[in-house]
Design a protein around this motif. Structure first.
Motif, mmCIF file in Angstrom:
data_model
loop_
_atom_site.group_PDB
_atom_site.id
_atom_site.type_symbol
_atom_site.label_atom_id
_atom_site.label_comp_id
_atom_site.label_asym_id
_atom_site.label_seq_id
_atom_site.Cartn_x
_atom_site.Cartn_y
_atom_site.Cartn_z
ATOM 1 N N HIS A 1 0.770 -1.231 0.073
ATOM 2 C CA HIS A 1 0.109 0.021 0.118
ATOM 3 C C HIS A 1 0.881 1.219 -0.181
ATOM 4 O O HIS A 1 0.485 2.142 -0.720
ATOM 5 N N LYS B 1 -6.200 -9.208 -1.312
ATOM 6 C CA LYS B 1 -6.059 -8.037 -1.482
ATOM 7 C C LYS B 1 -7.067 -7.633 -3.019
ATOM 8 O O LYS B 1 -7.025 -6.576 -3.390
ATOM 9 N N ASN C 1 -5.051 -1.577 -3.873
ATOM 10 C CA ASN C 1 -4.584 -0.113 -4.028
ATOM 11 C C ASN C 1 -5.223 0.366 -5.302
ATOM 12 O O ASN C 1 -4.568 1.315 -5.712
#
Lengths: 238, 431
Positions: free
Chosen positions: A174, A208, A223
């Protein structure tokens, strides 16, 4: 438990820091304690070599011994990853960014007013404490960028991709993006089952993924990046 | 069946679209005219002399074309390639003509044959031109770059050939002594080879196109770098000029033995000026171990821009050579520093800029750390073409940096951000 080491040659200052750290840990009810406060860097090193527990080091840069605080720090770094290092220093004109790069220092505590020192030390302890909790939970991997070794928490990795240059990979977390030499296959083996080879040039962290875009065969990562998914990758994801 | 014919015809047109330049590879009008002439003549000859074999005619045309082109252009290889392409084109067109003839009528008719032949040429070229324009404008690089599309083009061309073989050209044989060769087989092979070549050419074209584009962007960035360099020399000259001025004033006071005036000048006027000069001086002083003058001047220039906001340069190690071209490192540093200065200035709180130049056993490291107003941007987005947080600007900087780190083996960039700071670490590995 978080072991705290203090290395400072000035007796008065050593006592001041030690007392404050001890009080702070008790007051905050932290599972942390000063295990060694000394003026001798060698003593610190020997003790740490034996224990190797998660530790916080508060080191004076100017030690008046044959090795200074920075040298001590880099020797501590060589021992392993679980150390957090903060420096005590009187001069602010030192090359702090260089030191930070070389030993990954957490912070520099400038010895000005006692209040400031206390506040800074308190910050360092809580950061190190949080970090230690995370470290004990998760695994980390070692990445070498030329001369520098970087330890990264596996949990933080979002994805790894190849570049146009052979053996050069790019890793994303991140807050960080870094390029280094390596093979995607070898990286995949070092990581755990959360990571899949979603594409010839990508290894992604399944945890993620925030969105699956069926239309263009890609996934959106936490992200915001888009990673392509190949047909074999799709099978692996299930 | 119709579907396959259309598919094949379209892919054939794409094929011609690719080759248009190569078939008519010579710029001069004369040579181009010769080729077109051959094309038209071919439509008439086989129909006028029915005994002549198509294959032989095509070969003859190829041979004559090669000779004529070589004479005209003096480039043997180019002529052979052109002639070979012309032959492939003729086969394809002849096949399409025959197919159309069969579809229209079963009675072979000379006039009809020629007009169909001409019509096919016209349609193929027209379609090819339109397709080419369309591809160039819209999806050229993207679609043709796709392996699947390339595969489809080949298969479609092959499909067309199979259909031609089965429905149109059946029975067209060349007899050489005891061997009988089917025209369809040869055409098939030729066309297959042509399709493969086509793919190669597409790929090459696309890569050249991409390279050109990247080149353009880099040129743009280098221009800025050169400008920066000029400015940095200007800044240096100004400093020198200022010193000379001050010394001259001193001399005037000393010559007239005006100690009071000298004092006043030194304490009142100089102190302010001195502040700036001193700062510049410190910056230059801190860079004395950087032995690479380009790197040094870019650092001096950029940091003098940021000097009034507080800047800190650490360069304790001697930097004398780099593993990659200094110009590239300079360009990257320039971009990183520009961004850092801009981000630090925009920040309302502390405006801090730290630069560190570090020498490792096997590498040199440049760290640029600046305070910034934290924005929620994915780092990966920063490196996309056109992405910018600036009000105006092209978002070219980091895209250029990425271009370099993608391709140059010994350059590694690390980007890190937290609430307070934005840190770029450029590692340049030694040779």
């Amino acid at each position: 438990m978080l072991n705290i080491y203090i290395c400072e040659d000035n007796v008065k200052q050593r006592e001041f820091v030690t007392t404050f750290v001890t009080d702070y840990c008790i007051f905050r009810n932290l599972d942390a304690a000063v295990v060694l406060a000394s003026s001798d860097p060698k003593e610190i090193l020997t003790h740490y070599k034996k224990s190797k527990d998660p530790s916080l080091f508060i080191l004076d840069i100017d030690l008046g011994a044959e090795i200074n605080g920075i040298e001590l720090a880099s020797r501590i770094r060589k021992q392993g990853t679980k150390a957090t290092i903060a420096f005590l220093t009187t001069h602010s004109e030192l090359a702090l960014l260089t030191i930070q790069y070389k030993v990954e220092a957490l912070d520099f505590i400038i010895k000005d007013s006692p209040d400031n020192i206390k506040r800074k030390i308190a910050e360092c302890i809580s950061t190190a404490y949080e970090r230690q909790k995370e470290i004990s939970k998760s695994k980390s991997i070692k990445i070498t960028v030329s001369d520098k070794i970087i330890h990264l928490d596996i949990d933080d990795i979002i994805y790894i991709e190849t570049t146009q240059t052979r053996h050069k990979l790019r890793l994303h977390t991140h807050s960080r993006t870094l390029e280094f030499n390596g093979e995607l296959k070898a990286m995949e083996e070092q990581l755990d089952e959360r990571f899949v080879r979603s594409h010839k040039s990508y290894v992604i962290n399944k945890d993620k993924i925030t969105e699956i875009n069926k239309k263009d065969n890609s996934v959106t990562m936490s992200n915001g990046s888009l990673c392509p998914i190949s047909r074999t990758g799709k099978k692996l994801m299930k | 069946m119709t579907f396959f014919v259309i598919l094949g015809a379209i892919s054939f047109c794409v094929f011609i679209a690719m080759y248009l330049d190569n078939v008519l590879t010579f710029n001069a009008g004369k040579q181009k005219l010769v080729l077109v002439l051959f094309l038209c003549m071919f439509g008439i000859i086989p129909r006028n002399i029915p005994q002549l074999n198509i294959f032989i005619v095509v070969c003859l045309v190829g041979l004559v074309a090669t000779i004529v082109l070589t004479v005209l252009h003096k480039n043997m290889l180019k002529s052979i390639i052109s002639a070979a392409l012309l032959m492939a084109l003729l086969f394809g067109i002849e096949g399409l003509t025959l197919l159309t003839s069969r579809l229209v009528t079963y009675e072979p008719d000379l006039l009809l044959g020629i007009s169909i032949y001409m019509a096919v040429i016209a349609v193929v070229f027209l379609l090819a031109l339109i397709l080419r324009k369309f591809l160039e404008k819209h999806v050229w690089a993207n679609i043709l770059n796709h392996k699947i599309v390339q595969f489809l083009l080949i298969s479609a061309s092959v499909a067309l050939l199979l259909i031609l073989k089965n429905f149109a050209i059946e029975g067209v044989h060349i007899t050489l002594g005891q061997w009988t060769v089917d025209f369809g087989d040869i055409a098939f092979m030729l066309f297959f080879a042509a399709s493969v070549t086509m793919v190669v050419i597409i790929v090459r074209y696309v890569s050249i196109e991409t390279a050109l584009r990247a080149e353009m962007l880099l040129t743009e960035a280098s221009k800025k770098y050169v400008h920066d360099l000029e400015e940095s020399y200007k800044a240096l000259r100004t400093i020198k000029h200022d010193y000379v001025n001050i010394l001259t004033s001193f001399k005037l006071y000393i010559d007239s033995e005006d100690v009071e005036g000298l004092k006043r000048y030194y304490y009142d006027e100089l102190t302010e000026m001195n502040q700036d000069l001193l700062r510049q001086d410190q910056l230059i002083g801190s860079l004395q171990d950087v032995r690479l003058s380009e790197i040094k001047s870019i650092l001096i220039y950029k940091s003098s821009v940021a000097a009034q906001h507080g800047i800190d340069i650490e360069a304790k190690d001697e930097i004398d050579n780099l593993g990659v071209s200094t110009a590239i490192v300079c360009q990257i540093l320039g971009i990183l520093l520009d961004n850092a200065i801009e981000a630090a200035v925009v920040n309302e709180g502390d405006k801090k800029l730290h630069i560190a130049i570090i020498k490792n056993p096997n590498s040199k490291v440049f760290v640029v750390k600046n305070s910034w107003k934290k924005q929620v941007i994915p780092i990966s987005k920063l490196y996309e073409l056109g992405f910018t947080t600036k009000a105006e600007g092209q978002g070219l900087g980091l895209f250029t940096v990425r271009k370099y780190t993608e391709r140059i083996k010994s350059l590694y960039l690390e980007t890190e951000m937290d609430d307070e700071f934005f840190i770029q670490t450029l590692t340049v590995k030694d040779d």
